[in-house]
Design an enzyme around this catalytic site. Sequence first.
Site, short mmCIF file in Angstrom:
data_model
loop_
_atom_site.label_atom_id
_atom_site.label_comp_id
_atom_site.label_asym_id
_atom_site.label_seq_id
_atom_site.Cartn_x
_atom_site.Cartn_y
_atom_site.Cartn_z
N GLY A 167 0.79 -1.22 0.00
CA GLY A 167 0.00 0.00 0.00
C GLY A 167 0.82 1.27 0.00
O GLY A 167 0.33 2.34 0.37
N GLU A 203 16.18 -1.39 -3.05
CA GLU A 203 15.85 -1.69 -4.44
C GLU A 203 16.23 -0.47 -5.28
O GLU A 203 16.01 0.67 -4.85
CB GLU A 203 14.35 -1.95 -4.53
N ARG A 294 -4.81 -11.46 -3.19
CA ARG A 294 -6.23 -11.19 -2.96
C ARG A 294 -6.84 -10.62 -4.23
O ARG A 294 -6.13 -10.35 -5.19
CB ARG A 294 -6.39 -10.17 -1.83
#
Length: 451
Positions: A167, A203, A294
């Site tokens: 998120g 990253e 999900r």
Amino acid sequence: MSAAPTRRVLVANRGEIAVRVIRAAHTCGWEAVAVHSDADADSRWVVLADDARRIGPSPARRSYLDIDAVLEAARDSGCTHVHPGYGFLAERPEFARRVTEAGLTYVGPSAEVIESMGDKAAARRTAEQAGVPVVPGSGVVADAAAARAAAADVGFPLLIKAAAGGGGRGIRVVRTDDELDDAVATAQAEASASFGDGSLYLERCIENARHIEVQVVGDTHGNVVHFFERDCSVQRRRQKLLEEAPAPGLAATLRDEITSAAVRLAAEVGYQGAGTVEFLVEGQAFYFIEMNTRIQVEHPITEMVTNTDLVAEQLRVAAGEPLSVTQDDITLSGAAVEFRINAEDPEQDFFPSPGELVRFDSPNGPGVRVDSGFVAGGQIVPYYDSLVAKVVVHGRDRDEALARAEQALTEFTVEGVVTTRDLHLSLIADEAFRAGGVTTTWFEERSTGPR
């Protein structure tokens, strides 16, 4: 011969996704049980369900996030299955595990898969094993000293990311070595507060990239298919504002490579249910970033362009049935766009605007779908997210979809709360957006720079 027992699913969520799951359950011949907090006692999904249970006071931590209360509601109402929706408990391995331990069927992947793919560092390793390209990065770093050592290999600019994150939380952009120590401390604190886990990894920061995600579904018989891709590049602070399917201007060969990589990854972990594999695309190169275990908020646009009920497919998979389609059956038809209509004020830095929906006039017409958990007189309460509705439009091509979107958004009238509707009208009128292929930094550059 006696009739098969009726399947009964507890919808462990609220709002438009609760309505969506209830409708899919009824389509499949299942019964659906809603749950609600005190704030949602008179909600639309409670009315539509076959049964409903109160699970606690208005704050989410004492209701929708209370696993004991949700499981008690499932047992008390005689449910056989539990659907988590998205958000709340949907990516909590503990919830999936406890549902199973209670003798119920979790509508989604196993707790072990949720756990392994929810750990972003572990998910990177799994992707590499499946031959899926990943963004250059590090393993888990424990502190600033380890981050400095790893940064020498990763290079700047880089992202510090929460290993258990999602998120858009627990992420920091670092452009120089001087910024690293403070960024690590801040990201660790945010990750610990949000996820109960302060683990981080580094990253490389790929700028001017597109955010492309692939919808996959796997069953209990070893089948995994994809339903093509969505472009989710229009973002604010890494939160999606609108999504498109298919991704505009994506070369067919690149589409094939990305969707094949998503299927390989899902197959590698024995994925069951609906999930989304997310990538950054830079030119003709693509990199895996995470998997959401999900159903996604933006799943309706995939349903529109593939003529598939993804939530019904979730329920069938959870019932042990094979997928209703093979990969060859799944084809693209036209283009679709989803606009998230939130009760937020874009002129006030997207500050929430709770209140009563004094007026709520939904658009309709060819190719127009509105998913919402509310009607006129409903309450947008401050305890939960601010999503009012999703306006989803489909056309024979992107131009027709955007033309229908402009008409639908113009017709959509909400009074009582401030919404993001007008922002979306301005976005689809923007020449850069109309051209297609904007990057993840486009919206914020548009908002702060000259136009």
